[in-house]
Design an enzyme around this catalytic site. Structure first.
Site, PDB file in Angstrom:
ATOM      1  N   LYS A 115      -6.549   5.819   2.139  1.00 37.21           N
ATOM      2  CA  LYS A 115      -6.096   5.337   3.450  1.00 37.21           C
ATOM      3  C   LYS A 115      -6.294   6.369   4.556  1.00 37.21           C
ATOM      4  O   LYS A 115      -6.480   6.002   5.726  1.00 37.21           O
ATOM      5  CB  LYS A 115      -4.632   4.910   3.381  1.00 37.21           C
ATOM      6  CG  LYS A 115      -4.437   3.651   2.543  1.00 37.21           C
ATOM      7  CD  LYS A 115      -3.000   3.204   2.498  1.00 37.21           C
ATOM      8  CE  LYS A 115      -2.877   1.986   1.604  1.00 37.21           C
ATOM      9  NZ  LYS A 115      -1.502   1.537   1.400  1.00 37.21           N
ATOM     10  N   GLU A 199       2.840   7.866   8.683  1.00 34.63           N
ATOM     11  CA  GLU A 199       2.545   6.991   9.822  1.00 34.63           C
ATOM     12  C   GLU A 199       3.822   6.783  10.605  1.00 34.63           C
ATOM     13  O   GLU A 199       4.916   6.838  10.045  1.00 34.63           O
ATOM     14  CB  GLU A 199       2.076   5.606   9.327  1.00 34.63           C
ATOM     15  CG  GLU A 199       0.596   5.496   9.070  1.00 34.63           C
ATOM     16  CD  GLU A 199       0.197   4.127   8.522  1.00 34.63           C
ATOM     17  OE1 GLU A 199      -0.961   3.990   8.126  1.00 34.63           O
ATOM     18  OE2 GLU A 199       1.045   3.211   8.489  1.00 34.63           O
ATOM     19  N   ARG A 291     -11.814  -6.277  -1.595  1.00 38.58           N
ATOM     20  CA  ARG A 291     -11.826  -7.210  -2.734  1.00 38.58           C
ATOM     21  C   ARG A 291     -11.334  -8.570  -2.269  1.00 38.58           C
ATOM     22  O   ARG A 291     -10.929  -8.741  -1.127  1.00 38.58           O
ATOM     23  CB  ARG A 291     -10.861  -6.689  -3.801  1.00 38.58           C
ATOM     24  CG  ARG A 291      -9.462  -6.489  -3.208  1.00 38.58           C
ATOM     25  CD  ARG A 291      -8.432  -6.108  -4.239  1.00 38.58           C
ATOM     26  NE  ARG A 291      -7.227  -5.595  -3.618  1.00 38.58           N
ATOM     27  CZ  ARG A 291      -6.222  -6.325  -3.170  1.00 38.58           C
ATOM     28  NH1 ARG A 291      -6.283  -7.641  -3.246  1.00 38.58           N
ATOM     29  NH2 ARG A 291      -5.160  -5.765  -2.622  1.00 38.58           N
TER      30      ARG A 291
HETATM   31  P1  ADP Z   1      -0.447  -1.628   0.387  1.00 38.19           P
HETATM   32  O1  ADP Z   1      -1.714  -0.871   0.189  1.00 38.19           O
HETATM   33  O2  ADP Z   1       0.558  -1.375  -0.647  1.00 38.19           O
HETATM   34  O3  ADP Z   1      -0.709  -3.081   0.669  1.00 38.19           O
HETATM   35  P2  ADP Z   1      -0.025  -1.271   3.245  1.00 38.19           P
HETATM   36  O4  ADP Z   1      -0.430  -0.012   3.917  1.00 38.19           O
HETATM   37  O5  ADP Z   1      -0.896  -2.444   3.414  1.00 38.19           O
HETATM   38  O6  ADP Z   1       0.195  -0.994   1.707  1.00 38.19           O
HETATM   39  O7  ADP Z   1       1.458  -1.658   3.710  1.00 38.19           O
HETATM   40  C1  ADP Z   1       2.165  -2.686   3.059  1.00 38.19           C
HETATM   41  C2  ADP Z   1       3.308  -3.172   3.940  1.00 38.19           C
HETATM   42  O8  ADP Z   1       4.199  -2.083   4.242  1.00 38.19           O
HETATM   43  C3  ADP Z   1       2.895  -3.702   5.288  1.00 38.19           C
HETATM   44  O9  ADP Z   1       2.524  -5.058   5.242  1.00 38.19           O
HETATM   45  C4  ADP Z   1       4.148  -3.487   6.115  1.00 38.19           C
HETATM   46  O10 ADP Z   1       5.112  -4.487   5.868  1.00 38.19           O
HETATM   47  C5  ADP Z   1       4.667  -2.171   5.567  1.00 38.19           C
HETATM   48  N1  ADP Z   1       4.159  -1.031   6.352  1.00 38.19           N
HETATM   49  C6  ADP Z   1       3.145  -0.222   6.023  1.00 38.19           C
HETATM   50  N2  ADP Z   1       2.933   0.723   6.969  1.00 38.19           N
HETATM   51  C7  ADP Z   1       3.836   0.496   7.931  1.00 38.19           C
HETATM   52  C8  ADP Z   1       4.155   1.122   9.177  1.00 38.19           C
HETATM   53  N3  ADP Z   1       3.478   2.198   9.616  1.00 38.19           N
HETATM   54  N4  ADP Z   1       5.175   0.623   9.917  1.00 38.19           N
HETATM   55  C9  ADP Z   1       5.867  -0.452   9.489  1.00 38.19           C
HETATM   56  N5  ADP Z   1       5.622  -1.095   8.329  1.00 38.19           N
HETATM   57  C10 ADP Z   1       4.628  -0.627   7.546  1.00 38.19           C
HETATM   58  P1  ADP Z   2      -3.130  -8.734  -1.715  1.00 36.26           P
HETATM   59  O1  ADP Z   2      -3.430  -7.450  -0.993  1.00 36.26           O
HETATM   60  O2  ADP Z   2      -4.300  -9.435  -2.269  1.00 36.26           O
HETATM   61  O3  ADP Z   2      -2.177  -9.569  -0.990  1.00 36.26           O
HETATM   62  P2  ADP Z   2      -1.309  -7.413  -3.488  1.00 36.26           P
HETATM   63  O4  ADP Z   2      -1.092  -6.244  -2.582  1.00 36.26           O
HETATM   64  O5  ADP Z   2      -0.157  -8.284  -3.821  1.00 36.26           O
HETATM   65  O6  ADP Z   2      -2.469  -8.335  -3.038  1.00 36.26           O
HETATM   66  O7  ADP Z   2      -1.986  -6.866  -4.817  1.00 36.26           O
HETATM   67  C1  ADP Z   2      -2.634  -7.730  -5.720  1.00 36.26           C
HETATM   68  C2  ADP Z   2      -2.566  -7.155  -7.092  1.00 36.26           C
HETATM   69  O8  ADP Z   2      -3.289  -5.942  -7.167  1.00 36.26           O
HETATM   70  C3  ADP Z   2      -1.164  -6.812  -7.549  1.00 36.26           C
HETATM   71  O9  ADP Z   2      -1.072  -7.057  -8.938  1.00 36.26           O
HETATM   72  C4  ADP Z   2      -1.060  -5.329  -7.245  1.00 36.26           C
HETATM   73  O10 ADP Z   2      -0.079  -4.715  -8.045  1.00 36.26           O
HETATM   74  C5  ADP Z   2      -2.453  -4.886  -7.562  1.00 36.26           C
HETATM   75  N1  ADP Z   2      -2.857  -3.708  -6.793  1.00 36.26           N
HETATM   76  C6  ADP Z   2      -3.157  -3.678  -5.486  1.00 36.26           C
HETATM   77  N2  ADP Z   2      -3.542  -2.445  -5.103  1.00 36.26           N
HETATM   78  C7  ADP Z   2      -3.472  -1.657  -6.206  1.00 36.26           C
HETATM   79  C8  ADP Z   2      -3.748  -0.276  -6.464  1.00 36.26           C
HETATM   80  N3  ADP Z   2      -4.164   0.570  -5.519  1.00 36.26           N
HETATM   81  N4  ADP Z   2      -3.562   0.173  -7.709  1.00 36.26           N
HETATM   82  C9  ADP Z   2      -3.136  -0.664  -8.671  1.00 36.26           C
HETATM   83  N5  ADP Z   2      -2.882  -1.963  -8.494  1.00 36.26           N
HETATM   84  C10 ADP Z   2      -3.030  -2.467  -7.282  1.00 36.26           C
END
Ligand code: ADP
Ligand code: ADP
Ligand code: MG
Length: 472
Positions: A115, A199, A291
């Protein structure tokens, strides 16, 4: 064109990909561990191969998967989501062995999977990112001074995180010191990587993401946005397309921003650019998922485009079939992740046998699931066992149809999130289309159910009929 595709995944997404293969008249190959012997994907694929007793390692073994694809005569692998889908080594190994990986290039997967690197690439491309640290954090003292610059509250995040894990909000210096080691150890445990970054915490933002399609010939288009603000502990529960919270101008702006982001990294195949939208109307790039996403069906419902089929065509080297101006949308779609969890008991996983399953139907209804009557949900994997997707011409109609459909669907033997979703649908705030990522936490009362579900009574009648039939 590709001919035979190995699906390196399980559950509903494996079934989903098999369906795309069948419609394209391609041969599908499933793999399964011992725990998944009775999985629906095993039954539905044209061919299925065992990958051994280890329930997790089986789906994560790069070399074994690629060797199996070769031995089975496959020319491509679809990784689905999770497991190996964002593993650059996997994409690379496929390429080295003459197997087409259905996804972007290994180097793009690696860059966007980090990231911090992704943020750098976006800054260079002129895409706004959430204010935050330039690189990874090395010490807690560095984190403290960084937070002073950015201003509390801040988020500590695992640099290679996913699935909502390894993310913590810190409201003051004490909580920052407390969470620093915690996030680091979560990152290490969940992702095998100790790197974390910071962040600014956007207060109660909306999660808006854009679906991208990009081919090998430099064509990049978007298929509008999804609103994934209904989350619990940073994990999505309900997803909507298009967002009922955007103006047409915002929709166009964020779509173009996502295309710009994809172009900046020479993206190929289907991908998603995730943004946060704050209450002042500003969008910030958050991450890119390289993906197929869990919630891709809502986009398919409003555009009529089969994203998995497009992925396969792109991987085969074909140019995109549509120009941006040809992408249209109609109505609204919503997806509910049907998780085998007990909302009344802090969403504790509820694995076990599905004693009875009633599939919902009727106009505008789609189920992407891996469940059937008698199926035993294995405890080794995700608790999400099905997705319920509903389409309607307008937002109000969607609420009513979704409510009808959730009452139509019956999953017995395990607890599910269905009754919880019915409570969300009753909320006036939700019906007004006003919700942000703090919505679920702000409504603990959703775990007190009040909606009557007729399928319960139907299940009771059938149970009685069975007893009578057997003369018990
Ligand atoms: P992941 O890789 O686990 O999907 P993300 O970076 O997409 O992680 O963040 C997942 C969720 O966490 C976001 O949809 C939001 O709800 C929350 N989040 C992440 N970063 C922030 C931020 N800087 N401020 C507020 N909420 C955040
Ligand atoms: P989407 O981003 O498609 O909404 P999710 O964040 O819910 O999906 O993740 C989809 C699946 O992939 C889940 O089973 C989650 O635990 C897995 N997953 C996502 N990112 C990672 C990661 N960086 N490492 C391991 N598993 C991951
Ligand atoms: Mg994300």
């Amino acid at each position: 064109m590709l001919k035979k595709i190995l699906i390196a995944n399980r559950g509903e997404i494996a079934v989903r990909i098999i369906r795309a293969c069948a419609e394209m008249e391609l041969t599908s190959v499933a793999v399964y561990t011992d725990a998944d012997r009775y999985g629906l994907h095993v039954k539905k694929a044209d061919e299925s191969y065992s990958i051994g007793p280890d329930s997790l390692a089986g789906y994560l073994n790069v070399h074994r998967m690629v060797n199996l694809a070769r031995a089975a005569g496959c020319d491509a692998i679809h990784p689905g989501y999770g497991f190996l889908s964002e593993n650059p080594q996997f994409a690379l190994t496929c390429a080295r062995h003459g197997i087409q990986f259905i996804g972007p290039d290994a180097e793009v997967i690696r860059r966007m999977g980090d990231k911090v690197e992704a943020r750098r690439a976006m800054i260079a491309a002129g895409v706004p990112v959430v204010p935050g640290s330039e690189g990874n954090l090395n010490t807690v003292e560095e984190a403290v001074s960084m937070a002073e610059q950015i201003g509390y509250p801040v988020m500590l995040k695992a640099t290679t995180g996913g699935g909502g894990r390894g993310i913590r909000r810190c409201d003051d210096v004490e909580s920052l010191r407390r969470n620093y080691e915690r996030v680091r150890s979560e990152a290490t445990k969940a992702f095998g990587n100790t790197e974390i970054f910071m962040e600014k915490a956007i207060i109660n933002p909306r999660h808006i993401e854009v679906q991208i399609l990009a081919d090998r010939h430099g064509n990049v288009i978007h298929l509008f946005e999804r609103d994934c603000s209904i989350q619990r502990r940073h994990q999505k529960l309900v997803e909507i397309a298009p967002s009922p919270q955007l103006t047409e101008a915002q929709r166009q702006y964020v779509g173009e921003l996502a295309v710009k982001a994809a172009r900046a990294v020479n993206y190929e195949n289907a991908g998603t650019v995730e943004f946060l939208l704050d209450h002042e109307g500003a969008f910030y790039f958050m991450e890119m998922n390289t993906r197929l996403q869990v919630e891709h069906p809502v986009t398919e419902m409003i555009t009529g485009i089969d994203i998995v089929q497009e992925q396969i065509r792109i991987a085969a080297g074909l140019p995109l079939r549509y120009r941006q101006e040809e992408i249209t949308r109609r109505g609204f779609a919503i997806e509910f992740r049907i998780n085998a969890e007990d909302p009344k008991n802090d969403f504790l996983p509820s694995f076990g046998r599905i004693t009875r399953y009633f599939a919902p139907g009727g106009p505008g209804v789609r189920t992407d699931g891996a469940i059937y009557t008698g199926y035993e949900i294995p405890p080794h994997y995700d608790s999400m066992c099905a997705k319920l997707i509903i389409w309607a011409l307008d937002w109000e109609g969607l609420i009513h149809r979704a409510s009808r459909t959730l009452r139509d669907m019956g999953v017995y033997g395990v607890k599910t999130t269905i009754p919880y979703y019915l409570e969300i649908l009753r909320s006036e705030q939700f019906r007004q289309g006003e919700f942000d990522t703090g919505f679920v936490e702000a409504h603990p009362e959703f775990t007190h159910y009040s909606v009557r579900r007729p399928t319960r009574e139907i299940a009771a009648v059938i149970a009685a009929a069975l007893v009578a039939h057997k003369g018990l």
